[in-house]
Write a protein that holds these residues in place. Structure first.
Motif, mmCIF file in Angstrom:
data_model
loop_
_atom_site.group_PDB
_atom_site.id
_atom_site.type_symbol
_atom_site.label_atom_id
_atom_site.label_comp_id
_atom_site.label_asym_id
_atom_site.label_seq_id
_atom_site.Cartn_x
_atom_site.Cartn_y
_atom_site.Cartn_z
ATOM 1 N N GLU A 37 -5.409 -12.234 1.626
ATOM 2 C CA GLU A 37 -4.471 -12.386 0.517
ATOM 3 C C GLU A 37 -3.122 -12.951 0.952
ATOM 4 N N LEU A 39 2.475 2.729 3.544
ATOM 5 C CA LEU A 39 1.436 2.618 4.568
ATOM 6 C C LEU A 39 1.432 1.214 5.132
ATOM 7 N N SER A 40 1.297 1.128 6.423
ATOM 8 C CA SER A 40 1.215 -0.180 7.049
ATOM 9 C C SER A 40 0.498 -0.033 8.386
ATOM 10 N N ALA A 41 -0.200 -1.097 8.772
ATOM 11 C CA ALA A 41 -0.813 -1.099 10.104
ATOM 12 C C ALA A 41 0.259 -1.174 11.179
ATOM 13 N N TYR A 42 1.430 -1.647 10.810
ATOM 14 C CA TYR A 42 2.527 -1.760 11.761
ATOM 15 C C TYR A 42 3.445 -0.541 11.599
ATOM 16 N N LEU A 100 1.280 -10.779 7.796
ATOM 17 C CA LEU A 100 0.487 -10.661 9.019
ATOM 18 C C LEU A 100 -0.376 -9.405 9.086
ATOM 19 N N GLU A 101 -0.376 -8.634 8.034
ATOM 20 C CA GLU A 101 -1.178 -7.407 8.084
ATOM 21 C C GLU A 101 -2.616 -7.645 7.668
ATOM 22 N N ASP A 102 -2.857 -8.726 6.988
ATOM 23 C CA ASP A 102 -4.203 -9.006 6.529
ATOM 24 C C ASP A 102 -4.889 -9.893 7.567
ATOM 25 N N ASN A 107 6.335 0.098 12.478
ATOM 26 C CA ASN A 107 7.754 -0.136 12.181
ATOM 27 C C ASN A 107 7.999 -0.419 10.697
ATOM 28 N N GLN A 159 0.838 -1.170 0.000
ATOM 29 C CA GLN A 159 0.000 0.000 0.000
ATOM 30 C C GLN A 159 0.883 1.234 0.000
#
Lengths: 495, 473
Positions: A332, A226-229, A322-324, A231, A19
């Motif tokens: 995915e 962009l990332s949910a994490y 691990l973001e999904d 780091n 993303q």
């Protein structure tokens, strides 16, 4: 446009599904550029395709209202014109700084509104001009101004209407008036009006910016990962600039410099990127462009690919997985646990659910080199870590951690629109180590190596799909590729 | 019986028991294919790889009522669940419970405490037995209370002023709870099945259970049609009643779950991982809306329940455009003793972190991050550990919010605590060897301190076996 989705030139992102938000970079800080990063060749015969792209719906024909005859209170007006003229055939010839194009429309019909005013009365009707062959010849010149390098058309294009006939649509009687010496009849006057409007429309339409049509990066942009994490998030600034823009008998050739600057993501190893090495691209053979059925070709310097690969690894693009957290039907990232063959490494007893996820984290920066003899890119990556997670008792649990150095051979291939795909043809590992709290017995090193090679192929096989180094949305498809000593050439066709 | 006690690093006391006779018996059973398998299709282990992590049972064969009837009398009525006919008296009495013998399992373990005692309940995946009793650093007294609906069934343990309660879903789809006085040594467990007059409910493993004053009993559970309902009775003499708590309608605070997320082929529904908090203010139930990935909170209102969406997972804005966050799993709700504020600890799956929501004076919720799961590895990379599975929230002696949970990346038990009223969270890994941390739970016991428990999976013949890990201060 504040958000314009530009490229990443030959980026080595481990996942094409990353993303990314693209913004215009506002920082005035200088970015060191790699010169000769990209070389684009549009051969003479391919130049016509640029106009097809610039005018996807045909030549926009516009003409203002003109009074062509007047007598007393009676007046005849033509126009306005507003239609797209489908071009059936287009050819181009280039010489020094000039492109001559011939544009043919067969069996063209142009509709011309006619307004007849008699005092306070007004009648509107339509005429049609039919011609079995309409041609527009234009001469475009290379111009450099504040808008950059582009084509302008200093002289009005030449329009020819072969055997053009004029007839009313429906009942429409035009009064007999004096239409002038050059166009003594209403029909002559209408033909002249159409000709004049066509020439003026073509003059405007053929003033184009090839870099824009080709989707080349010619400004500074910022790619936010962009990332949910947190780091994994980073910001990569890219800047493209035209170094050379020339037109000659071979066609149009553009060379660009590209600079990059990265804010390192915390998941990446804290390694300095190193100094800028100039790019190098060789001349592109025009004949190969047509041989591959392409409209143009783009050579990307290997050193630029290498640096961008390192930049993106630093930017956290190689930290994935691990973001999904969506359900299996939508997720995915999932791979079937059974495909992992955990029994080969003494982990068959782990009470895993049906799905597993793999997390990749780089321990170093990748090295990308070309292998022109075999037509491959070689990707060397030390200390690449893969974590395998599975579902145990309803929650995601790490099952093992694999750390290895990998050397992969990638072959560029044709792909769907907008991307270039690299087939992972082989992979060699070194120093593979396996750690797991679930191990009751350490598997043999040979088993670890074999398993690691297999799982890397499984996990990475479809991951090397990268956006084309053009503006997304540019309808391009890779029709062929060529790996050379200093660069990789992508042969591209407009769709 | 002989016992031996081992100490682990000064604070982890485990008890080991000689098992030669049992091994011999099991070997014989295996030879004849008689010994049951657990949910992983494995037989319970006999040999442990890591001796020091053994947790072994004290098998306390307990109370069996002696029956010296001279004249057999039959009971007039059919005895209810958990009772048998005492033919010496001709009346139904609580069925004597078998003492649990064997390696103590840790599946779905939960702790409770009262009067300085520590109580435990868990499921033995081999045979699906519900096991409960009392733990001390030196010994355990456990009984088999019944059979659960599956090897991974949930059990809930709670205490009132005088009794300890254990609830589970029985094989007939009804909830049962066992209770006994904890002040009386060897008191019998009385078992009761929650029944409705019209027998119209079917329970699920997504449930929570609390007891209130006057033996009020409350069971929040997800129904088969994936909605949240409540079974309750105000006191022991009343019948249970069933009411719907949340059917997924738009919340009172105006946050709705889009139909596109609700209307999938396989909706997960509302009411996952419900957690009940009870105080004088009434009952509150925190749970996950698994369709939308939201944390929801239902509170008793004048006419039914008022439902809020506490968190949609979008605290920092949408991390991934077009994708909604996913929060609310493993919700654990408790009222802060002094302030009466409701605290809800839960998992933010999207960011793999532990969150805490606290009700505020304006009727909303303050959200804070408890544990991000960040760690630095040997390559100086900041790695992201998955933390926040199996969350238990409680308050320490000074009302400090305390949360135990599992770090599933490292398979360890994590304990997070901050001062009451706010401040930095302090994190501690309290068990880090082997595969441990499933169903992590903790209590603060008077005169003892923090006691934690979790399930440990240990290698066994043909797989992994469940064991109980208890960490004493």
């Amino acid at each position: 446009m504040t958000r314009k989705l530009f490229i990443i030139a030959a980026v080595l992102v481990l996942s094409a599904c990353e993303q990314v938000a693209v913004n215009t970079a506002s920082t005035p800080a200088p970015i060191q550029s790699q010169e000769q990063a990209l070389r684009v060749l549009v051969p003479a015969e391919g130049l016509a395709s640029l106009y097809d792209q610039a005018q996807p719906n045909g030549l926009p024909l516009a003409g203002a209202v003109e009074v062509v005859a007047q007598s007393g209170d009676i007046e005849v007006r033509l126009g306005p014109l507003n239609q797209n003229l489908v071009i059936n055939e287009r050819s181009a010839v280039s010489v020094a700084n000039t492109v001559e194009t011939d544009n043919i429309a067969d069996n063209a019909t142009i509709f011309v509104p006619v307004r007849i005013i008699d005092g306070i009365d007004s009648k509107i009707c339509r005429f049609e001009l039919r011609t079995p062959r309409l041609s527009v010849s234009a001469m475009s010149m290379v111009t450099e101004d504040e808008k950059g390098e582009r084509f302008t058309v200093p002289d009005l294009p030449v329009v020819a209407l072969l055997n053009a006939t004029v007839s009313p649509i429906g009942d429409c009687e035009v009064p007999t008036l004096d239409f002038g010496a050059e166009t003594p009849t209403f029909e002559d006057s209408l033909r002249a009006y159409v000709s004049r409007s066509l020439a003026e429309s073509a003059q405007t339409a053929f003033e184009t910016n090839p870099s824009e049509i080709l989707g080349l990066m010619t400004r500074r942009i910022r790619l936010d990962h962009l990332s949910a994490y947190p780091n994994r998030t980073s910001s990569l600034r890219l800047e493209g600039s035209v170094q050379d823009f020339k037109v000659d008998e071979a066609g149009l050739e553009v060379q660009l410099a590209i600079g990059s600057d990265i804010d390192t993501a915390e998941c990446a190893p804290p390694i300095a990127l190193g100094g800028v090495v100039a790019g190098q691209t060789a001349a592109i053979e025009p004949d190969l462009v047509s041989e591959f059925g392409a409209d143009f070709a783009m050579a990307v310097s290997a050193t630029v690919i290498d640096r961008l690969g390192k930049s993106l690894a630093l930017g956290g693009y190689a930290c994935s997985g691990l973001e999904d957290v969506r359900r299996p039907s939508e997720n995915e990232e999932l791979v079937a646990s059974s495909d992992l063959l955990l029994d080969e490494i003494m982990l068959s007893d782990v009470p895993l659910g049906p799905w597993a996820q793999v997390v990749a984290t780089p321990g170093s920066l990748p090295d990308v080199t070309t292998r022109p003899q075999s037509g491959q890119l070689q990707l060397d990556w030390e200390d690449l870590t893969l974590d395998v997670y599975g579902t145990v008792l309803g929650t995601r649990v790490k099952i093992l951690e694999l750390t290895t150095s990998a050397s992969a051979n990638l072959r560029p291939a044709q792909g769907p629109s907008g991307v270039v795909r690299f087939d992972l043809e082989s992979i060699e590992l070194a120093s593979a180590t396996l750690e797991s709290e679930w191990l009751t017995e350490q598997p043999a090193q040979s088993a670890v190596d074999q398993w690691a090679r297999r799982v890397l192929l499984l996990v990475l096989a479809d991951q090397f799909v990268f956006p084309l180094p053009v503006e997304p949305g540019t309808p391009l498809q890779v029709t062929g590729t060529q790996v050379r000593t200093d660069d990789i050439v992508l042969y591209l066709r407009f769709q | 019986m002989s016992f031996e006690q081992t100490l682990n690093r000064g604070y982890c006391h485990r008890i080991q028991k000689t098992r030669r006779r049992r091994r011999e018996l099991r070997a014989a059973q295996d030879n004849f294919g008689q010994r049951p398998k657990d949910n992983f299709g494995q037989r319970p282990k006999d040999n442990f790889v890591k001796q020091k992590i053994l947790i072994l049972a004290i098998a306390t064969a307990t109370t069996t009522l002696s029956c010296k009837a001279t004249d057999n009398q039959s009971c007039q009525d059919t005895c209810s669940v958990g009772q048998v006919c005492d033919t010496s008296l001709g009346i139904c009495v609580d069925e004597p419970r078998d003492g649990f013998e064997g390696d103590i399992p840790g599946r779905s373990v939960q702790l409770a405490t009262a009067n300085g005692k520590v109580f435990v309940a868990m499921v033995d995946p081999v045979g699906r037995r519900v096991v409960a009793g009392e733990l001390t650093p030196e010994s355990s007294t456990l009984h088999e209370l019944g059979v659960s609906s599956s090897a991974q069934s949930k059990v809930v343990i709670r205490v009132s002023n005088t009794r300890v309660y254990v609830a589970w879903l029985a094989t007939n789809g009804a909830y049962r709870f066992a209770s006994r006085e904890f002040a009386t040594p060897n008191a019998n467990w009385a078992i009761e099945e929650i029944e409705l007059p019209d027998n119209t409910y079917e329970g699920s493993e997504e449930f929570d259970f609390v007891v209130g004053e006057e033996v009020g009993v409350y069971v929040a559970f997800q129904t088969r049609d994936r909605r949240l309902s409540l079974l309750s009775r105000d006191n022991a003499t009343n019948a249970f009643r069933l009411e719907q708590v949340d059917d997924g309608s738009p919340s009172s605070n105006g946050i709705a779950c889009p139909d596109s997320l609700r209307s999938t082929e396989a909706p997960a529904g509302i009411g996952v991982n419900p957690s009940i908090a009870l105080n004088q203010a009434g009952i509150a139930i925190a749970y996950q809306d698994a369709d939308c990935g939201d944390l929801r909170l239902a509170r008793r209102a004048v006419d039914g329940f008022s439902v809020d969406v506490v968190d949609t997972g979008s605290l920092d804005g949408e991390p991934i455009p077009g994708r909604r966050g996913r929060v609310g799993k493993y919700a654990s709700a408790r009222y802060e003793p002094d302030s009466g504020r409701l605290f809800i600890a839960y998992l933010d799956e999207t960011r793999a972190r532990v969150m805490l929501a606290i009700t505020n004076d304006s009727g909303g919720y303050d959200l804070e991050v408890v544990d991000r799961g960040d760690t630095l590895d040997s390559f100086a990379r900041q790695r992201k550990d998955l933390v926040g599975s199996f969350i238990t929230l409680s308050f320490g002696p000074r009302d400090e919010p305390s949360i135990s949970h599992m770090n599933t990346t490292k398979t360890t038990i994590r304990f997070s605590q901050r001062p009451s009223g706010g401040g930095l969270w302090f994190h501690q890994t309290i068990a880090d060897e082997g595969v441990v941390g499933f169903s992590a739970s903790h209590v603060y016991a008077d005169q003892i301190g923090l006691v934690s428990a979790a399930e440990r999976l240990v290698p066994a013949e043909g797989g992994f076996a469940s064991e109980l890990e208890v960490i004493w201060p």
